[in-house]
Design an enzyme around this catalytic site. Structure first.
Site, PDB file in Angstrom:
ATOM      1  N   ARG A 212       0.833  -1.204   0.000  1.00 29.59           N
ATOM      2  CA  ARG A 212       0.000   0.000   0.000  1.00 29.59           C
ATOM      3  C   ARG A 212       0.866   1.251   0.000  1.00 29.59           C
ATOM      4  O   ARG A 212       2.033   1.242   0.399  1.00 29.59           O
ATOM      5  CB  ARG A 212      -0.949   0.027   1.198  1.00 29.59           C
ATOM      6  CG  ARG A 212      -0.277   0.129   2.569  1.00 29.59           C
ATOM      7  CD  ARG A 212      -0.181   1.524   3.121  1.00 29.59           C
ATOM      8  NE  ARG A 212       0.644   1.565   4.307  1.00 29.59           N
ATOM      9  CZ  ARG A 212       1.945   1.824   4.282  1.00 29.59           C
ATOM     10  NH1 ARG A 212       2.568   2.068   3.146  1.00 29.59           N
ATOM     11  NH2 ARG A 212       2.660   1.845   5.397  1.00 29.59           N
TER      12      ARG A 212
ATOM     13  N   ASP B 286      -3.173   6.051  12.672  1.00 31.27           N
ATOM     14  CA  ASP B 286      -4.128   4.925  12.650  1.00 31.27           C
ATOM     15  C   ASP B 286      -4.235   4.293  14.030  1.00 31.27           C
ATOM     16  O   ASP B 286      -5.255   3.687  14.361  1.00 31.27           O
ATOM     17  CB  ASP B 286      -3.793   3.885  11.565  1.00 31.27           C
ATOM     18  CG  ASP B 286      -2.440   3.228  11.703  1.00 31.27           C
ATOM     19  OD1 ASP B 286      -1.566   3.756  12.423  1.00 31.27           O
ATOM     20  OD2 ASP B 286      -2.233   2.164  11.071  1.00 31.27           O
TER      21      ASP B 286
ATOM     22  N   GLY C 174      11.231  -3.176   3.069  1.00 34.73           N
ATOM     23  CA  GLY C 174      11.784  -2.090   3.874  1.00 34.73           C
ATOM     24  C   GLY C 174      11.604  -0.718   3.239  1.00 34.73           C
ATOM     25  O   GLY C 174      12.309   0.224   3.559  1.00 34.73           O
TER      26      GLY C 174
ATOM     27  N   ASP D 135      -2.265  -0.785   7.257  1.00 36.35           N
ATOM     28  CA  ASP D 135      -1.620  -1.571   6.209  1.00 36.35           C
ATOM     29  C   ASP D 135      -2.433  -2.811   5.858  1.00 36.35           C
ATOM     30  O   ASP D 135      -2.660  -3.115   4.681  1.00 36.35           O
ATOM     31  CB  ASP D 135      -0.211  -1.982   6.644  1.00 36.35           C
ATOM     32  CG  ASP D 135       0.634  -0.783   7.052  1.00 36.35           C
ATOM     33  OD1 ASP D 135       0.209   0.349   6.785  1.00 36.35           O
ATOM     34  OD2 ASP D 135       1.705  -0.994   7.645  1.00 36.35           O
TER      35      ASP D 135
ATOM     36  N   TYR E  95       9.290   3.035  16.168  1.00 35.79           N
ATOM     37  CA  TYR E  95       7.844   3.037  15.955  1.00 35.79           C
ATOM     38  C   TYR E  95       7.109   2.875  17.296  1.00 35.79           C
ATOM     39  O   TYR E  95       6.190   3.642  17.614  1.00 35.79           O
ATOM     40  CB  TYR E  95       7.464   1.911  14.985  1.00 35.79           C
ATOM     41  CG  TYR E  95       6.000   1.888  14.626  1.00 35.79           C
ATOM     42  CD1 TYR E  95       5.531   2.577  13.522  1.00 35.79           C
ATOM     43  CD2 TYR E  95       5.076   1.195  15.410  1.00 35.79           C
ATOM     44  CE1 TYR E  95       4.174   2.571  13.191  1.00 35.79           C
ATOM     45  CE2 TYR E  95       3.729   1.182  15.097  1.00 35.79           C
ATOM     46  CZ  TYR E  95       3.293   1.865  13.987  1.00 35.79           C
ATOM     47  OH  TYR E  95       1.948   1.864  13.667  1.00 35.79           O
TER      48      TYR E  95
HETATM   49  C1  GLA Z   1       3.350   1.509   9.613  1.00 34.25           C
HETATM   50  C2  GLA Z   1       2.278   0.807  10.438  1.00 34.25           C
HETATM   51  C3  GLA Z   1       0.897   1.445  10.203  1.00 34.25           C
HETATM   52  C4  GLA Z   1       0.953   2.962  10.370  1.00 34.25           C
HETATM   53  C5  GLA Z   1       2.113   3.558   9.586  1.00 34.25           C
HETATM   54  C6  GLA Z   1       2.284   5.029   9.846  1.00 34.25           C
HETATM   55  O1  GLA Z   1       3.135   1.296   8.254  1.00 34.25           O
HETATM   56  O2  GLA Z   1       2.214  -0.557  10.111  1.00 34.25           O
HETATM   57  O3  GLA Z   1      -0.052   0.862  11.061  1.00 34.25           O
HETATM   58  O4  GLA Z   1       1.015   3.310  11.712  1.00 34.25           O
HETATM   59  O5  GLA Z   1       3.342   2.903   9.883  1.00 34.25           O
HETATM   60  O6  GLA Z   1       1.201   5.744   9.390  1.00 34.25           O
END
Ligand code: GLA
Length: 392
Positions: free
Chosen positions: A36, A45, A130, A180, A230
């Site tokens: 995506r 999200d 990645g 995602d 993250y």
């Molecule tokens: C990653 C996570 C998503 C989202 C994005 C940032 O892709 O898997 O859930 O938090 O980062 O928008």
């Protein structure tokens, strides 16, 4: 400079050939799931926000068949190794790491009472890994779809996406939101997957104007979301909400954040400002896109990038360089908006541009980025594509 996306049907043929060369003569089940790209709504999200991704026409394909045993034998175009899983046992985290996505999804089926029979499978991908394009969510959704084929069952799409998200949480230790897996599971041609992350309901929004092109520029700087950055950001947002004493970020205003700036403290105050700003930008962007108001949309994408760079601190030098190059090309050069996309710490940018200028823009992005960094990027266009499905 503009890379061509491999045809899904070619990938399917190649995956069947891979299976035949390594494991079994004939694929009877083939599943495909896309990566995506997110137009706007980043790192919200998991904050009850709105996000606006779509499924790209880059896929993970799994070709395989039942093998009459109680083991799964899995290999991929990227690995010499054949991984064997004992399906009489609940799946647990193990080595090699890439197989954990499959183990996690199988475990989700096992936890729902499914008895997963032995199978052989070969995995092939056209999603750069990645690159912030959700190759892991695609692998999870492709696995879940393959298992649906194997078990001759169909999960509710939302349940399937949530099962895949749990696999990412428990087996890859990334506390991701729902964007995602929802984009990979619900994607449709010519549709954006606008998700209200508070209700967990996706809305398929038309995106079919042939005059618009979405360019994805992979900086080739790789990120590892499992290395803690993250999770740390997610924790900051949870701390922020607790300090503000609210049940949901949807109940927080920019004025609330400002009024509590000292109390929130740095960096939680800046993280909070990002969340509140990005939620309202995404709502405004969805409305602007619906009325083809690109003069509004472009600056919203720009503000999103700046906020991710300065307040949320998930951008990096290379992403900023790519964004600056696209900004310099500007509206006159056909660029409508540009920003980093996905989790960040490397990965890709997304650039919405005029179709007639897309090749020229891609060439400039490629040449200027290489000049500035010494790295050759990977640049391709994508239209919204079909989400996870069984092929044939
Ligand atoms: C990653 C996570 C998503 C989202 C994005 C940032 O892709 O898997 O859930 O938090 O980062 O928008």
């Amino acid at each position: 400079m503009l890379q061509i996306n491999p045809n899904l049907s070619d990938l399917v043929t190649d995956a069947a050939a891979g299976l035949a060369g390594r494991l079994q003569p004939k694929a009877t089940i083939t599943a495909a799931a896309p990566g995506r790209v997110n137009l706007i709504g980043e790192h919200i999200d998991y904050c009850d926000g709105f996000v606006m991704p779509f499924a790209i026409d880059r896929y993970i394909v799994i070709a395989g068949c039942a093998n009459g045993t109680t083991n799964a034998r899995i290999t991929s175009a990227l690995s010499e190794e054949v991984v064997t899983l004992d399906l009489t046992q609940p799946q647990e985290i193990s080595e090699p790491k890439w197989a954990n996505y499959l183990r996690g999804v199988i475990r989700g089926f096992q936890d729902r009472g499914h008895h997963v029979p032995g199978f052989d499978a070969y995995i092939l991908s056209s999603i750069p890994g990645g690159a912030g394009l959700s190759s892991s969510a695609a692998l999870e959704c492709a696995t879940a779809t393959f298992l649906e084929g194997l078990l001759d069952t169909v999960l509710d799409t939302k349940e399937k996406a949530l099962l895949c998200q749990k696999a990412e949480h428990d087996f890859a230790h990334v506390p991701c939101g729902i964007m995602d897996q929802f984009a990979s599971a619900f994607g449709k041609p010519n549709r954006l997957v606008l998700i209200d992350c508070q209700t967990g309901e996706p809305e398929l929004v038309p995106f079919e104007n042939p005059d618009l092109t979405v360019l994805i520029s992979n900086t080739m700087v790789h990120h590892e979301l499992s290395d803690g950055g993250y999770a740390a950001r997610r924790k900051h947002t949870e701390d922020g909400l607790a300090i503000l004493g609210k049940a949901s970020w949807r109940d927080v205003t920019a004025a609330d954040v400002q009024a509590n700036w000292e109390k929130l403290g740095d960096p939680v105050n800046r993280r909070s400002r990002h969340v509140v700003g990005e939620i309202s930008r995404t709502i405004a962007a969805a409305a602007a896109l619906a009325r083809n108001d690109f003069e509004t949309l472009g600056p919203l994408m720009a503000a999103s990038h700046d906020s991710l760079r300065d307040d949320f601190e998930v951008s990096c030098k290379e992403l900023d360089i790519m964004v600056e190059i696209a900004r310099k090309i500007g509206r006159n050069g056909g660029v409508i908006g540009t920003r980093m996309t996905g989790g960040g710490f490397g990965g890709s940018t997304v650039t919405l541009c005029e179709s007639r200028k897309a090749s020229e823009i891609a060439a400039t992005l490629g040449a200027e980025y290489e000049k500035a960094t010494g790295i050759t990027p990977q640049i391709f266009a994508s239209r919204p594509s079909q989400g996870a499905h069984l092929v044939g």
